[in-house]
Design a protein around this motif. Structure first.
Motif, PDB file in Angstrom:
ATOM      1  N   GLY A  30       0.819  -1.203   0.000  1.00 61.45           N
ATOM      2  CA  GLY A  30       0.000   0.000   0.000  1.00 61.45           C
ATOM      3  C   GLY A  30       0.854   1.255   0.000  1.00 61.45           C
ATOM      4  N   LYS A  31       0.213   2.380  -0.292  1.00 55.44           N
ATOM      5  CA  LYS A  31       0.911   3.661  -0.271  1.00 55.44           C
ATOM      6  C   LYS A  31       1.490   3.939   1.106  1.00 55.44           C
ATOM      7  CE  LYS A  31      -2.097   6.570  -1.979  1.00 55.44           C
ATOM      8  NZ  LYS A  31      -2.790   7.665  -2.702  1.00 55.44           N
ATOM      9  N   SER A  32       2.482   4.785   1.151  1.00 53.86           N
ATOM     10  CA  SER A  32       3.222   5.029   2.386  1.00 53.86           C
ATOM     11  C   SER A  32       2.353   5.545   3.526  1.00 53.86           C
ATOM     12  CB  SER A  32       4.349   6.040   2.121  1.00 53.86           C
ATOM     13  OG  SER A  32       5.257   5.517   1.192  1.00 53.86           O
ATOM     14  N   ASN A  33       1.304   6.293   3.224  1.00 52.81           N
ATOM     15  CA  ASN A  33       0.491   6.900   4.288  1.00 52.81           C
ATOM     16  C   ASN A  33      -0.907   6.288   4.383  1.00 52.81           C
ATOM     17  OD1 ASN A  33      -0.370   7.858   1.852  1.00 52.81           O
ATOM     18  ND2 ASN A  33      -0.480  10.003   2.463  1.00 52.81           N
ATOM     19  N   VAL A  34      -1.040   5.033   3.961  1.00 49.56           N
ATOM     20  CA  VAL A  34      -2.373   4.423   3.884  1.00 49.56           C
ATOM     21  C   VAL A  34      -2.792   3.744   5.182  1.00 49.56           C
ATOM     22  CG1 VAL A  34      -1.730   2.126   3.040  1.00 49.56           C
ATOM     23  CG2 VAL A  34      -3.882   3.180   2.250  1.00 49.56           C
ATOM     24  N   SER A  54       5.870   9.120  11.615  1.00 50.19           N
ATOM     25  CA  SER A  54       5.266  10.400  11.261  1.00 50.19           C
ATOM     26  C   SER A  54       5.739  10.839   9.878  1.00 50.19           C
ATOM     27  CB  SER A  54       5.650  11.465  12.299  1.00 50.19           C
ATOM     28  OG  SER A  54       7.055  11.589  12.366  1.00 50.19           O
ATOM     29  N   GLU A  55       6.750  10.155   9.355  1.00 51.36           N
ATOM     30  CA  GLU A  55       7.266  10.467   8.027  1.00 51.36           C
ATOM     31  C   GLU A  55       6.997   9.297   7.092  1.00 51.36           C
ATOM     32  OE1 GLU A  55      11.204  12.296   7.742  1.00 51.36           O
ATOM     33  OE2 GLU A  55      11.249  12.280   9.919  1.00 51.36           O
ATOM     34  N   PRO A  56       5.930   9.364   6.299  1.00 50.65           N
ATOM     35  CA  PRO A  56       5.640   8.275   5.367  1.00 50.65           C
ATOM     36  C   PRO A  56       6.836   8.000   4.460  1.00 50.65           C
ATOM     37  CG  PRO A  56       3.810   9.804   5.469  1.00 50.65           C
ATOM     38  CD  PRO A  56       4.935  10.437   6.225  1.00 50.65           C
ATOM     39  N   GLY A  57       6.996   6.728   4.110  1.00 49.82           N
ATOM     40  CA  GLY A  57       8.105   6.362   3.235  1.00 49.82           C
ATOM     41  C   GLY A  57       9.311   5.860   3.977  1.00 49.82           C
ATOM     42  N   LYS A  58       9.239   5.800   5.315  1.00 48.35           N
ATOM     43  CA  LYS A  58      10.384   5.368   6.111  1.00 48.35           C
ATOM     44  C   LYS A  58      10.602   3.854   6.052  1.00 48.35           C
ATOM     45  CE  LYS A  58      12.357   8.980   7.977  1.00 48.35           C
ATOM     46  NZ  LYS A  58      13.769   9.286   7.687  1.00 48.35           N
ATOM     47  N   GLY A  78       6.220   0.783   1.595  1.00 48.22           N
ATOM     48  CA  GLY A  78       5.208   1.679   1.043  1.00 48.22           C
ATOM     49  C   GLY A  78       5.706   2.330  -0.233  1.00 48.22           C
ATOM     50  N   TYR A  79       4.770   2.757  -1.067  1.00 51.54           N
ATOM     51  CA  TYR A  79       5.145   3.353  -2.354  1.00 51.54           C
ATOM     52  C   TYR A  79       4.457   4.691  -2.522  1.00 51.54           C
ATOM     53  CZ  TYR A  79       0.600   1.362  -3.651  1.00 51.54           C
ATOM     54  OH  TYR A  79      -0.738   1.031  -3.679  1.00 51.54           O
ATOM     55  N   GLY A  80       4.974   5.470  -3.465  1.00 48.36           N
ATOM     56  CA  GLY A  80       4.256   6.656  -3.919  1.00 48.36           C
ATOM     57  C   GLY A  80       4.393   7.882  -3.054  1.00 48.36           C
ATOM     58  N   LYS A 121      -2.789   6.766  -9.436  1.00 51.40           N
ATOM     59  CA  LYS A 121      -2.033   6.051 -10.473  1.00 51.40           C
ATOM     60  C   LYS A 121      -1.144   4.971  -9.864  1.00 51.40           C
ATOM     61  CE  LYS A 121       1.229   6.817 -14.273  1.00 51.40           C
ATOM     62  NZ  LYS A 121       2.053   7.826 -14.995  1.00 51.40           N
ATOM     63  N   ASN A 122      -0.477   5.306  -8.753  1.00 52.51           N
ATOM     64  CA  ASN A 122       0.399   4.326  -8.112  1.00 52.51           C
ATOM     65  C   ASN A 122      -0.388   3.119  -7.593  1.00 52.51           C
ATOM     66  OD1 ASN A 122       2.955   5.571  -8.389  1.00 52.51           O
ATOM     67  ND2 ASN A 122       2.472   6.982  -6.729  1.00 52.51           N
ATOM     68  N   ASP A 123      -1.585   3.367  -7.066  1.00 55.18           N
ATOM     69  CA  ASP A 123      -2.423   2.269  -6.586  1.00 55.18           C
ATOM     70  C   ASP A 123      -2.816   1.346  -7.742  1.00 55.18           C
ATOM     71  OD1 ASP A 123      -2.610   3.159  -3.853  1.00 55.18           O
ATOM     72  OD2 ASP A 123      -4.030   4.679  -4.508  1.00 55.18           O
TER      73      ASP A 123
END
Length: 201
Positions: A30-34, A54-58, A78-80, A121-123
């Protein structure tokens, strides 16, 4: 599923050799902040074993959580997220694909989508990618507590339409706050992993 013990057993980075766990595995993408870490913590009845940030993508590793010495919940990167450099994010794709291609124990891939928004788009790319790798993704529509009950059916339909899901694809709304959807997700996992032989010690 009665959770007796859980542990973060294995952490794989970009260059790590993927493990042969000897147990069934179910993966979460899933996306980084989902809300992926919150979902996994909710499934495991733990507040903070899966690291929320607190920082998506970590999350830049594939994390294997051992459940009752019976199966693994596998947390994919996570992506996007825009703040992650293209060079870094470019490494994760091949790492995830290598896992999808080579895992001997992988039974299913759950794709998390924020129920409040139309999939991006990433999803859509991730959904198609999982299908291309031979799996039929099960959709978890997260952040259910952020919308009104009357909006749920409409948003689920929006997700199905945007992703162009295969007929019969299951979409499970989930709230990390109320844990609504948790039992349904475990029911799916147990159905997929039932009867699997336990790994020899």
């Amino acid at each position: 599923m009665v959770i007796k013990n859980v542990s973060l057993d294995i952490v794989c980075g970009v260059t790590s050799k993927l493990p042969v766990t000897g147990r069934p595995e179910v993966a979460f993408a899933g996306k980084s902040n989902v809300g992926k870490s919150s979902l996994i913590n909710g499934l495991m009845n733990r507040k903070s074993l899966a690291r929320t940030s607190s920082e998506p993508g970590k999350t830049q590793t594939i994390n294997f959580y051992n459940i009752n010495e019976q199966l693994y919940l596998v947390d994919l990167p996570g992506y996007g997220y825009a703040k992650v450099s293209k060079a870094e994010s470019a490494k994760w794709g091949p790492m995830i694909e290598r896992y999808l291609h080579t895992s001997e124990g992988l039974k299913a891939v759950f794709l998390l989508i924020d129920i409040r928004h139309e999939p991006g788009k990433n999803d859509c790319t991730m959904y198609d990618w999982i299908v291309h790798n031979g799996f039929s993704p099960i959709i978890i529509a997260t952040k259910l507590d952020k919308i009104k009950r009357s909006q749920v059916a409409k948003q689920v339909k929006l997700i199905k339409t945007a992703l162009k899901v295969r007929p019969g694809t299951q979409v499970i709304p989930f709230s990390a706050v109320s844990k609504q959807g948790r039992d349904e997700i475990w029911e799916v996992i147990e159905g997929l992993t039932a009867g699997e032989p336990a790994a020899e010690e």
